[in-house]
Design an enzyme around this catalytic site. Structure first.
Site, PDB file in Angstrom:
ATOM      1  N   GLU A  16     -18.416  28.656  13.788  1.00 20.40           N
ATOM      2  CA  GLU A  16     -17.445  29.717  14.114  1.00 20.40           C
ATOM      3  C   GLU A  16     -17.390  30.704  12.948  1.00 20.40           C
ATOM      4  O   GLU A  16     -17.340  30.302  11.786  1.00 20.40           O
ATOM      5  CB  GLU A  16     -16.062  29.089  14.349  1.00 20.40           C
ATOM      6  CG  GLU A  16     -15.009  30.128  14.688  1.00 20.40           C
ATOM      7  CD  GLU A  16     -13.711  29.488  15.173  1.00 20.40           C
ATOM      8  OE1 GLU A  16     -13.752  28.598  16.045  1.00 20.40           O
ATOM      9  OE2 GLU A  16     -12.653  29.899  14.660  1.00 20.40           O
ATOM     10  N   TYR A  48     -11.382  36.464  17.576  1.00 20.07           N
ATOM     11  CA  TYR A  48     -10.822  37.772  17.895  1.00 20.07           C
ATOM     12  C   TYR A  48      -9.344  37.700  17.556  1.00 20.07           C
ATOM     13  O   TYR A  48      -8.634  36.805  18.048  1.00 20.07           O
ATOM     14  CB  TYR A  48     -11.012  38.051  19.390  1.00 20.07           C
ATOM     15  CG  TYR A  48     -10.531  39.432  19.815  1.00 20.07           C
ATOM     16  CD1 TYR A  48     -11.432  40.488  19.882  1.00 20.07           C
ATOM     17  CD2 TYR A  48      -9.194  39.663  20.142  1.00 20.07           C
ATOM     18  CE1 TYR A  48     -10.997  41.752  20.265  1.00 20.07           C
ATOM     19  CE2 TYR A  48      -8.758  40.925  20.524  1.00 20.07           C
ATOM     20  CZ  TYR A  48      -9.665  41.961  20.581  1.00 20.07           C
ATOM     21  OH  TYR A  48      -9.234  43.204  20.957  1.00 20.07           O
ATOM     22  N   GLY A 108      -3.715  32.799  22.175  1.00 19.98           N
ATOM     23  CA  GLY A 108      -3.518  33.535  20.927  1.00 19.98           C
ATOM     24  C   GLY A 108      -2.196  33.149  20.287  1.00 19.98           C
ATOM     25  O   GLY A 108      -1.278  32.691  20.977  1.00 19.98           O
TER      26      GLY A 108
HETATM   27  P1  FAD Z   1      -2.374  27.544  25.604  1.00 21.12           P
HETATM   28  O1  FAD Z   1      -3.366  26.603  26.156  1.00 21.12           O
HETATM   29  O2  FAD Z   1      -1.837  28.595  26.503  1.00 21.12           O
HETATM   30  O3  FAD Z   1      -1.168  26.669  25.019  1.00 21.12           O
HETATM   31  C1  FAD Z   1      -0.176  27.253  24.177  1.00 21.12           C
HETATM   32  C2  FAD Z   1       1.098  26.414  24.236  1.00 21.12           C
HETATM   33  O4  FAD Z   1       1.707  26.563  25.520  1.00 21.12           O
HETATM   34  C3  FAD Z   1       0.871  24.921  24.052  1.00 21.12           C
HETATM   35  O5  FAD Z   1       1.985  24.391  23.357  1.00 21.12           O
HETATM   36  C4  FAD Z   1       0.814  24.371  25.466  1.00 21.12           C
HETATM   37  O6  FAD Z   1       1.231  23.025  25.520  1.00 21.12           O
HETATM   38  C5  FAD Z   1       1.794  25.307  26.180  1.00 21.12           C
HETATM   39  N1  FAD Z   1       1.430  25.584  27.592  1.00 21.12           N
HETATM   40  C6  FAD Z   1       0.197  25.766  28.119  1.00 21.12           C
HETATM   41  N2  FAD Z   1       0.278  26.021  29.433  1.00 21.12           N
HETATM   42  C7  FAD Z   1       1.602  26.015  29.749  1.00 21.12           C
HETATM   43  C8  FAD Z   1       2.345  26.202  30.965  1.00 21.12           C
HETATM   44  N3  FAD Z   1       1.713  26.455  32.112  1.00 21.12           N
HETATM   45  N4  FAD Z   1       3.701  26.106  30.897  1.00 21.12           N
HETATM   46  C9  FAD Z   1       4.343  25.818  29.742  1.00 21.12           C
HETATM   47  N5  FAD Z   1       3.698  25.630  28.568  1.00 21.12           N
HETATM   48  C10 FAD Z   1       2.349  25.728  28.575  1.00 21.12           C
HETATM   49  N6  FAD Z   1      -6.358  32.547  18.026  1.00 21.12           N
HETATM   50  C11 FAD Z   1      -6.691  33.853  17.995  1.00 21.12           C
HETATM   51  O7  FAD Z   1      -5.801  34.711  18.014  1.00 21.12           O
HETATM   52  N7  FAD Z   1      -7.988  34.281  17.960  1.00 21.12           N
HETATM   53  C12 FAD Z   1      -9.015  33.398  17.974  1.00 21.12           C
HETATM   54  O8  FAD Z   1     -10.184  33.799  17.951  1.00 21.12           O
HETATM   55  C13 FAD Z   1      -8.716  31.984  18.000  1.00 21.12           C
HETATM   56  N8  FAD Z   1      -9.691  31.046  18.049  1.00 21.12           N
HETATM   57  C14 FAD Z   1      -9.361  29.727  18.167  1.00 21.12           C
HETATM   58  C15 FAD Z   1     -10.397  28.773  18.292  1.00 21.12           C
HETATM   59  C16 FAD Z   1     -10.101  27.423  18.434  1.00 21.12           C
HETATM   60  C17 FAD Z   1     -11.223  26.417  18.581  1.00 21.12           C
HETATM   61  C18 FAD Z   1      -8.737  26.983  18.423  1.00 21.12           C
HETATM   62  C19 FAD Z   1      -8.397  25.520  18.548  1.00 21.12           C
HETATM   63  C20 FAD Z   1      -7.711  27.921  18.294  1.00 21.12           C
HETATM   64  C21 FAD Z   1      -8.011  29.295  18.181  1.00 21.12           C
HETATM   65  N9  FAD Z   1      -7.012  30.273  18.075  1.00 21.12           N
HETATM   66  C22 FAD Z   1      -7.327  31.599  18.027  1.00 21.12           C
HETATM   67  C23 FAD Z   1      -5.608  29.862  17.968  1.00 21.12           C
HETATM   68  C24 FAD Z   1      -4.906  29.807  19.333  1.00 21.12           C
HETATM   69  O9  FAD Z   1      -4.826  31.106  19.883  1.00 21.12           O
HETATM   70  C25 FAD Z   1      -3.518  29.222  19.089  1.00 21.12           C
HETATM   71  O10 FAD Z   1      -3.603  27.865  18.761  1.00 21.12           O
HETATM   72  C26 FAD Z   1      -2.484  29.480  20.175  1.00 21.12           C
HETATM   73  O11 FAD Z   1      -1.202  29.171  19.624  1.00 21.12           O
HETATM   74  C27 FAD Z   1      -2.660  28.654  21.435  1.00 21.12           C
HETATM   75  O12 FAD Z   1      -3.744  29.062  22.156  1.00 21.12           O
HETATM   76  P2  FAD Z   1      -4.256  28.220  23.436  1.00 21.12           P
HETATM   77  O13 FAD Z   1      -5.294  29.008  24.080  1.00 21.12           O
HETATM   78  O14 FAD Z   1      -4.527  26.823  23.061  1.00 21.12           O
HETATM   79  O15 FAD Z   1      -2.890  28.280  24.303  1.00 21.12           O
END
Ligand code: FAD
Length: 283
Positions: A16, A48, A108
């Site tokens: 990454e 991003y 994000g």
């Molecule tokens: P989600 O899967 O949407 O989850 C976020 C929270 O909401 C969790 O607590 C989950 O339990 C809860 N949730 C999910 N669905 C629901 C629902 N339907 N109802 C209620 N609660 C729900 N961030 C960046 O800005 N840019 C990047 O390039 C980036 N790259 C990353 C790469 C990796 C491998 C990882 C692990 C993280 C990365 N992140 C990045 C960080 C990430 O954006 C954060 O961890 C963010 O807080 C959560 O993103 P997610 O897609 O896991 O969210």
């Protein structure tokens, strides 16, 4: 090529990188990528910023360089909380034009300075939207110790399942320092009916400052053995870095032995660290 097809062949090694910060010359990222190419990663993913890209090389441009110039598969990260449906469609269009077929679909991190838009609340919303509006292979993030906002790991796993049911074909984990946490997580997601490949996210400890920052951001816990190393070398940065690299190598070898689908190395744009680790774990 869709990244998910790679898992059928072997345990993956992916890297990454992040787009250059405004104070770093743009060429630096391309030099970093040229150096990473020699390590033969299965793919390189490009982050991003949820707040938008900074002027300079964008995620899509860097992904295109990785694919066109280096002939390596790339995955573009796409966080959605600050996007609208229109802006996501524009990005999908750019990805399509540049031949980028793989996206890590993310919510994000919330930025207190930016009011989130209302179109996407969770990564699963984005996954569903992209599925309806393009032909991409979608990865999603997962959290061996639970996402910091989730009330508990079980709830987080239940919501993770929504992401795979929506169409995420593989998962990349948050960094962790205890393989036991990862193995327990793997068992729990399997029991919850999640069967897609999961890459283990590894970020080597290279300095006290960087690990403290990362751990405070993502909530990863520090096992005793690592805490002791950090205390022992608190005033000796070179020895701390050497011990941190050895710790990461041990973690990776153990993960491979225990059947991890892949290792996703958070390179922090440091090709020397990536090279040291890749050479040490080469089969
Ligand atoms: P989600 O899967 O949407 O989850 C976020 C929270 O909401 C969790 O607590 C989950 O339990 C809860 N949730 C999910 N669905 C629901 C629902 N339907 N109802 C209620 N609660 C729900 N961030 C960046 O800005 N840019 C990047 O390039 C980036 N790259 C990353 C790469 C990796 C491998 C990882 C692990 C993280 C990365 N992140 C990045 C960080 C990430 O954006 C954060 O961890 C963010 O807080 C959560 O993103 P997610 O897609 O896991 O969210």
């Amino acid at each position: 090529m869709k990244a998910v097809t790679l898992f059928k062949k072997k345990q993956l090694l992916s890297f990454e990188v992040f787009p250059p910060k405004p104070d770093v010359p743009i060429d630096r990222i391309y030099q970093t990528l040229d150096a990473l190419k020699n390590l033969n990663p299965d793919f390189i993913s490009v982050t991003y910023g949820a707040g938008g890209s900074v002027p300079g090389a964008s995620t899509a441009e860097i992904c295109a360089y990785i694919q066109d110039k280096l002939q390596i598969l790339s995955i573009a990260h796409l966080p959605c909380i600050n996007e609208t449906k229109e802006s996501v469609l524009e990005k999908l269009h750019v990805f399509q034009e540049k031949g980028i077929e793989n996206i890590l679909a993310l919510r994000g991190d919330r930025n207190p300075a930016v009011l989130p838009k209302d179109d996407f609340h969770y990564a699963s919303d984005l996954i569903r939207f992209i599925q309806e509006n393009g032909d991409f292979d979608l990865a999603a993030a997962c959290y061996p110790e639970g996402h910091p906002e989730a009330p508990d790991l079980e709830t987080d796993i239940r919501l993770l399942k929504e992401k795979t049911e929506a169409g995420a074909s593989h998962l990349i984990s948050q960094l962790f320092y205890s393989n036991k946490d990862f193995y327990l997580f793997r068992e729990k997601i399997a029991a919850a009916g999640i069967s897609v490949p999961v890459e283990a996210g590894i970020m080597p400890v290279t300095s006290k400052k960087s690990i403290e920052r990362m751990v405070s951001l993502c909530g990863a816990s520090i096992p005793n053995r690592l805490a002791k190393l950090m205390a022992r070398y608190a005033d000796d940065p070179a020895s701390l870095k050497a011990a941190g690299l050895e710790y990461a190598i041990e973690q990776i070898l153990d993960l491979r032995e225990n059947g991890a689908d892949g290792i996703h190395l958070y390179t922090m744009n440091n090709p020397d660290v990536a090279r040291y680790i890749a050479e040490a774990i080469a089969e």
